[in-house]
Write a protein that holds these residues in place. Structure first.
Motif, PDB file in Angstrom:
ATOM      1  N   ASN A 110       0.833  -1.214   0.000  1.00  6.81           N
ATOM      2  CA  ASN A 110       0.000   0.000   0.000  1.00  6.81           C
ATOM      3  C   ASN A 110       0.863   1.258   0.000  1.00  6.81           C
ATOM      4  O   ASN A 110       0.554   2.233  -0.698  1.00  6.81           O
ATOM      5  CB  ASN A 110      -0.937  -0.007   1.208  1.00  6.81           C
ATOM      6  CG  ASN A 110      -2.060  -1.014   1.057  1.00  6.81           C
ATOM      7  OD1 ASN A 110      -2.394  -1.415  -0.051  1.00  6.81           O
ATOM      8  ND2 ASN A 110      -2.627  -1.451   2.168  1.00  6.81           N
ATOM      9  N   LYS A 111       1.949   1.262   0.785  1.00  4.39           N
ATOM     10  CA  LYS A 111       2.827   2.439   0.799  1.00  4.39           C
ATOM     11  C   LYS A 111       3.487   2.629  -0.556  1.00  4.39           C
ATOM     12  O   LYS A 111       3.638   3.757  -1.027  1.00  4.39           O
ATOM     13  CB  LYS A 111       3.882   2.296   1.901  1.00  4.39           C
ATOM     14  CG  LYS A 111       3.318   2.515   3.288  1.00  4.39           C
ATOM     15  CD  LYS A 111       4.368   2.451   4.362  1.00  4.39           C
ATOM     16  CE  LYS A 111       3.729   2.664   5.735  1.00  4.39           C
ATOM     17  NZ  LYS A 111       4.702   2.675   6.804  1.00  4.39           N
ATOM     18  N   THR A 112       3.864   1.537  -1.200  1.00  5.03           N
ATOM     19  CA  THR A 112       4.467   1.627  -2.532  1.00  5.03           C
ATOM     20  C   THR A 112       3.468   2.186  -3.542  1.00  5.03           C
ATOM     21  O   THR A 112       3.802   3.051  -4.350  1.00  5.03           O
ATOM     22  CB  THR A 112       4.964   0.240  -2.989  1.00  5.03           C
ATOM     23  OG1 THR A 112       5.881  -0.254  -2.021  1.00  5.03           O
ATOM     24  CG2 THR A 112       5.636   0.301  -4.336  1.00  5.03           C
ATOM     25  N   VAL A 113       2.232   1.700  -3.467  1.00  3.75           N
ATOM     26  CA  VAL A 113       1.190   2.199  -4.379  1.00  3.75           C
ATOM     27  C   VAL A 113       0.950   3.686  -4.123  1.00  3.75           C
ATOM     28  O   VAL A 113       0.848   4.484  -5.067  1.00  3.75           O
ATOM     29  CB  VAL A 113      -0.109   1.381  -4.215  1.00  3.75           C
ATOM     30  CG1 VAL A 113      -1.281   2.058  -4.921  1.00  3.75           C
ATOM     31  CG2 VAL A 113       0.090  -0.024  -4.755  1.00  3.75           C
ATOM     32  N   ASP A 114       0.862   4.087  -2.848  1.00  7.37           N
ATOM     33  CA  ASP A 114       0.635   5.501  -2.524  1.00  7.37           C
ATOM     34  C   ASP A 114       1.788   6.374  -3.012  1.00  7.37           C
ATOM     35  O   ASP A 114       1.578   7.452  -3.580  1.00  7.37           O
ATOM     36  CB  ASP A 114       0.449   5.682  -1.009  1.00  7.37           C
ATOM     37  CG  ASP A 114      -0.845   5.041  -0.504  1.00  7.37           C
ATOM     38  OD1 ASP A 114      -1.731   4.742  -1.330  1.00  7.37           O
ATOM     39  OD2 ASP A 114      -0.952   4.838   0.719  1.00  7.37           O
ATOM     40  N   ALA A 115       3.024   5.890  -2.796  1.00  9.86           N
ATOM     41  CA  ALA A 115       4.195   6.665  -3.232  1.00  9.86           C
ATOM     42  C   ALA A 115       4.220   6.781  -4.753  1.00  9.86           C
ATOM     43  O   ALA A 115       4.501   7.859  -5.301  1.00  9.86           O
ATOM     44  CB  ALA A 115       5.482   6.014  -2.725  1.00  9.86           C
ATOM     45  N   ASN A 116       3.911   5.691  -5.437  1.00 13.24           N
ATOM     46  CA  ASN A 116       3.894   5.735  -6.906  1.00 13.24           C
ATOM     47  C   ASN A 116       2.785   6.637  -7.421  1.00 13.24           C
ATOM     48  O   ASN A 116       2.965   7.350  -8.408  1.00 13.24           O
ATOM     49  CB  ASN A 116       3.743   4.322  -7.482  1.00 13.24           C
ATOM     50  CG  ASN A 116       5.020   3.519  -7.375  1.00 13.24           C
ATOM     51  OD1 ASN A 116       6.099   4.075  -7.234  1.00 13.24           O
ATOM     52  ND2 ASN A 116       4.897   2.211  -7.434  1.00 13.24           N
ATOM     53  N   THR A 117       1.630   6.609  -6.741  1.00 16.89           N
ATOM     54  CA  THR A 117       0.525   7.480  -7.152  1.00 16.89           C
ATOM     55  C   THR A 117       0.914   8.947  -6.986  1.00 16.89           C
ATOM     56  O   THR A 117       0.674   9.774  -7.878  1.00 16.89           O
ATOM     57  CB  THR A 117      -0.730   7.152  -6.326  1.00 16.89           C
ATOM     58  OG1 THR A 117      -1.064   5.778  -6.510  1.00 16.89           O
ATOM     59  CG2 THR A 117      -1.902   8.005  -6.738  1.00 16.89           C
TER      60      THR A 117
END
Length: 194
Positions: A110-117
């Motif tokens: 989830n943190k990776t997805v948020d950072a990528n977003t």
């Protein structure tokens, strides 16, 4: 019965000890008399005793071929219950560890997805600003090109008009000069003829 050396040689190569053409028990095969054959079948049954005697607090294992037999005394002094508790505790600990690992993996994802977003949003915004500035610069270049073209067209038209006016004015002067030269020539000719 004792065999002669000739009979032993025949038996060594797989032939009967007494040839059929000489006679003997094998010669009876060609005989037309009836014979009786008695067949006796012997069956042997092996019984294996797999009984195990286990005293209180003991265990036994017995095996034959691919089959295993075991026996555990009911008075195991709590060893089986302890083993079951150990297995249960191990399974509970493994389940808790797996749940924790899955939760950590989920948080990381989830943190990776948020950072990528967020990074994609910043990059998209920067890209749009860059395109906007590129379009503004392109429009300024196009406007400058239009202005230069209009100025050049006006300058060419003015130069053409000036050249045309000059050439038209020179035509009058040439024509005026020719008229004056003609008058002078006519006057000079009159003076000579008079």
């Amino acid at each position: 019965m004792i065999k002669r050396p000739e009979q032993l040689k025949l038996m060594a190569i797989g032939l009967p000890a007494t040839p059929l053409n000489i006679g003997g028990p094998q010669a009876k095969r060609n005989d037309n008399s009836s014979s009786t054959t008695n067949t006796t079948t012997n069956t042997t049954t092996n019984i294996t005793d797999r009984r195990m005697v286990v005293d209180g607090g003991g265990a036994a294992v017995n095996g034959s071929n691919n089959t295993t037999f075991n026996s555990v005394s009911t008075t195991d002094l709590g060893a089986i219950a302890g083993a079951m508790d150990l297995a249960k505790t191990s399974l509970q600990t493994e389940n808790a560890d797996m749940t924790s690992a899955v939760g950590l993996a989920n948080q990381t994802f989830n943190k990776t997805v948020d950072a990528n977003t967020a990074m994609f949003g910043i990059n998209a915004s920067n890209m749009m600003d860059g395109f906007s500035k590129l379009l503004d610069a392109s429009n300024a270049v196009i406007q400058t090109a239009k202005d230069v073209n209009q100025t050049a067209t006006q300058d060419v038209a003015s130069a053409y008009q000036a050249a045309h006016d000059t050439s038209t004015g020179q035509n009058f002067m040439v024509a005026g000069g020719l008229i004056i030269a003609g008058i002078v020539a006519v006057t000079a000719l009159k003076g000579k003829h008079a």
